[in-house]
Every structure is written in C-alpha cells, then in structure tokens.
Design an enzyme around this catalytic site. Structure first.
Site, PDB file in Angstrom:
ATOM      1  N   TYR A   1     -22.889  33.663  21.774  1.00  0.00           N
ATOM      2  CA  TYR A   1     -24.343  33.704  21.928  1.00  0.00           C
ATOM      3  C   TYR A   1     -24.894  32.292  22.133  1.00  0.00           C
ATOM      4  CZ  TYR A   1     -29.236  34.647  20.586  1.00  0.00           C
ATOM      5  OH  TYR A   1     -30.607  34.739  20.546  1.00  0.00           O
TER       6      TYR A   1
ATOM      7  N   SER B   1     -32.897  29.986  22.123  1.00  0.00           N
ATOM      8  CA  SER B   1     -32.660  30.260  20.703  1.00  0.00           C
ATOM      9  C   SER B   1     -32.314  28.955  19.999  1.00  0.00           C
ATOM     10  CB  SER B   1     -31.512  31.245  20.526  1.00  0.00           C
ATOM     11  OG  SER B   1     -31.138  31.350  19.162  1.00  0.00           O
TER      12      SER B   1
END
Length: 228
Positions: A138, A126
């Site tokens: 995350y 990501s």
C-alpha cells in the site's frame, strides 16, 4: 476557469469515504461533479452525474471518459491491504498499483487535452507513503503518487495547472471496517481521534480553489500528528 459557468470536477471513488465527501463539498460550493466508481452513490444532487467504472481495470478508463472536459481531476479511489514481508501476495501488489497509480495515470493522461488551463489535479495519497511496517504494498503505491505528482507539476507549469497530493492519516471511512483488514487494526492518530472525511474534503477543495493557484507539486499531510 470561467465565472459565468459552473466549474466541472471529475472525482474517482465518489460513492463513499473521502471521494464522496469531496463530491458533496464541491457541489455545495457550486461545482458540477462527475463521479466515478463501481457502484452509484446512495445520494443524488443537482449538478451530479455518475459513471460506473471499475478503476482497478485501467484499460477501461479512456473510453469511459471520452468526450468529457473538466476544470479539475481528483483521484480519491483507493483500498488498503496489509501483510508483512514474507507473506506478500503479488496479486495484491498488482491490484493496489492498478487502482492507485495506473488509474490516476490513465485518468490524467486521457483528460489532459480537455483540462482547462489553470485547472487542478489532486491525488489522494496517504500518510503511509512515508512507510509503515506491514503495509509495504500500500505504501509503495501511495509514495509513487507523490513522485508522479511532482513530475506532472513541473510539466504543467506553462498551463498554470497545479498538481498536488493530500495525504490523510487514519480516516473514519468504510475502508476501516473492511473484513479484509480484520487482523490489522487501524492506529489512532496522536491527536486521539480519527481524521474525518469532511476535513480531508475541506483541505482538498481549498487546493482546488483560486487561492491555491501558487501551490503545486506538494504533498500536504492531514494526519493528526502521525507524520511527526
């Protein structure tokens, strides 16, 4: 990889989003695909089989993959949770780490003896791996994938196995509409639109192909300018 028989890829997170798009692209390109996810995909295709597995429970992965051999391992399963420092839930950290990092480690560690020389390992990361306020849990797992991929790439050079990370920006998947992130609206990339899963799949499949044999240990962004 033999030209006489279809190449085989194992793809996690196959039932939706980027994982689904990668599966469908690979099938169109003549691969056989084994998809891993908790629920089966809503579609069927020749050359595709599904294994039901909860990748957030990494201890179950070795048994689920027993007997499988492959030419490519793609870890696309993921989820996003957001919270600011001071409101971080350790259980969320554990779940995200298990799904993003431990699952990748168990998949590759289990399958490596049965991964063909000249094969491919691809992790879906990501743009958040560079750090985004409010998404530290995350971001941490996605950043770990990059370091892990670079270490594996060095180890696997003698077998000509490449290891890379594709890191999308905000992508138009069902994860954006997850009620758990209702208070954390997605940010539109600077190009003015979301990234399409098919765009991520196209880049991913290039890295899985013969023309990408000299690309290894890299993080490749597809983020519409978000990482600039």
């Amino acid at each position: 990889m033999s030209a006489a028989t279809p190449r085989h890829a194992i793809v996690s997170g196959a039932s939706s989003g980027i994982g689904e798009a990668i599966c469908q692209r690979l099938l169109r390109e003549g691969w056989h695909v084994t998809g891993l996810s908790r629920r089966a995909a809503s579609w069927q295709a020749p050359g595709y089989q599904h294994l039901s597995i909860d990748l957030a429970q990494p201890d179950t992965i070795p048994a689920a993959l027993e007997g499988l051999s492959t030419d490519a391992i793609i870890h696309a399963a993921g989820m996003m949770r957001a919270a600011p420092l001071g409101a971080l839930d350790p259980k969320v950290s554990a779940t995200l780490w298990q799904l993003h990092v431990e699952a990748a480690e168990r998949m590759v560690n289990t399958l490596l003896p049965r991964l063909s020389d000249g094969g491919r390992i691809l992790l879906i990361g990501s743009r958040a791996a560079t750090g985004i306020a409010g998404r530290s849990q995350y971001s941490a797992g996605k950043a770990a994938l990059v370091a892990m991929a670079r270490a594996w790439a060095q180890e696997l050079l003698p077998r000509r196995i490449t290891v890379n990370v594709v890191s999308p920006g905000t992508t138009d998947t069902a994860m954006l509409r997850d009620p758990a992130r209702a208070n954390n609206a997605p940010k539109i990339p600077p190009i003015g639109r979301l990234i399409e899963p098919e765009e991520v799949a196209a880049l991913s499949c290039f890295l899985l192909g013969p023309e990408a044999g000299a690309i290894t240990g890299q993080q490749v962004f597809i983020c519409g300018g978000s990482s600039l």
